[in-house]
Design a protein around this motif. Structure first.
Motif, PDB file in Angstrom:
ATOM      1  N   PRO A  99       0.369  -0.533   0.786  1.00  8.07           N
ATOM      2  CA  PRO A  99      -0.492  -1.443   1.364  1.00  8.07           C
ATOM      3  C   PRO A  99       0.103  -2.946   1.233  1.00  8.07           C
ATOM      4  O   PRO A  99       0.883  -3.371   0.260  1.00  8.07           O
ATOM      5  CB  PRO A  99      -1.815  -1.470   0.839  1.00  8.07           C
ATOM      6  CG  PRO A  99      -1.778  -0.105   0.144  1.00  8.07           C
ATOM      7  CD  PRO A  99      -0.201   0.380  -0.194  1.00  8.07           C
ATOM      8  N   ARG A 125      -2.301  -5.197   5.958  1.00  8.06           N
ATOM      9  CA  ARG A 125      -3.431  -4.403   6.023  1.00  8.06           C
ATOM     10  C   ARG A 125      -4.688  -5.607   6.221  1.00  8.06           C
ATOM     11  O   ARG A 125      -5.597  -5.289   6.802  1.00  8.06           O
ATOM     12  CB  ARG A 125      -3.863  -3.888   4.818  1.00  8.06           C
ATOM     13  CG  ARG A 125      -3.011  -2.419   4.613  1.00  8.06           C
ATOM     14  CD  ARG A 125      -3.331  -1.223   5.537  1.00  8.06           C
ATOM     15  NE  ARG A 125      -4.755  -0.858   5.426  1.00  8.06           N
ATOM     16  CZ  ARG A 125      -5.120   0.016   4.703  1.00  8.06           C
ATOM     17  NH1 ARG A 125      -4.236   0.761   3.896  1.00  8.06           N
ATOM     18  NH2 ARG A 125      -6.249   0.446   4.544  1.00  8.06           N
ATOM     19  N   LEU A 146      -7.023  -1.045  -1.985  1.00  9.98           N
ATOM     20  CA  LEU A 146      -6.366  -0.250  -1.048  1.00  9.98           C
ATOM     21  C   LEU A 146      -5.429   1.025  -1.780  1.00  9.98           C
ATOM     22  O   LEU A 146      -5.596   1.937  -1.268  1.00  9.98           O
ATOM     23  CB  LEU A 146      -5.438  -1.082  -0.238  1.00  9.98           C
ATOM     24  CG  LEU A 146      -6.045  -2.021   0.665  1.00  9.98           C
ATOM     25  CD1 LEU A 146      -5.066  -3.059   1.183  1.00  9.98           C
ATOM     26  CD2 LEU A 146      -6.680  -1.332   1.831  1.00  9.98           C
TER      27      LEU A 146
END
Length: 157
Positions: A99, A125, A146
């Motif tokens: 991420p 993201r 994440l």
């Protein structure tokens, strides 16, 4: 992926001047203050490790992005001015499978028109901007969330 999450926090050009450069926009906290906030947040929010770096050189940032491919659980990046100009940063970020959270102290959308476009945003993201140093705190928390979600999806949590 490491057992203990490792969050790489990369900072682009001129962020070494935080606290003295345009404090009316960027505030009075130094980059060392921001680093301490990131480390404290990562430790309190999951015992994660932060690798915190800053460079005024695009190639150095790209080298660190490449390094994050094998060493990091997630990447938080404040590309600073390179976010508006660097296709090379974008290409390096595209190679990551971890991420990516884009972070800005100020709100680029509320500033000069040339700052409205980010080459980082399409691969991030999420983007956190406009909260001063707290943008980094929120970005580290988002990165850790994440990582946890990805771990649960893989069944490694």
């Amino acid at each position: 992926m490491p057992q203990t999450p490792v969050i790489h926090v990369l900072n682009g050009p001129n962020l070494n001047l935080l606290g003295t450069r345009e404090p009316e926009i960027y505030g009075h906290d130094t980059l060392a203050d921001v680093q301490a906030l990131c480390e404290r947040t990562a430790d309190q929010d999951g015992g994660a490790t932060v690798v915190f770096r800053q460079s005024n050189h695009e190639g150095k940032l790209i080298d660190w992005i490449h390094q994050a491919r094998t060493e990091a659980s997630a990447l938080v990046i404040n590309p600073a001015g390179y976010g508006h100009t660097s296709v090379a940063l974008l290409d390096a970020l595209k190679a990551l499978t971890i991420p990516i959270v884009e972070c800005h102290l100020s709100n680029p959308a509320a500033r000069e028109r040339f700052r409205h476009r980010s080459y980082v945003s399409p691969v991030a993201r999420g983007v956190i901007a406009g909260f001063g140093p707290q943008s980094y705190e929120l970005a580290v928390k988002a990165a850790l969330t994440l990582v946890r979600v990805a771990d649960k999806e893989r069944g490694t949590a």
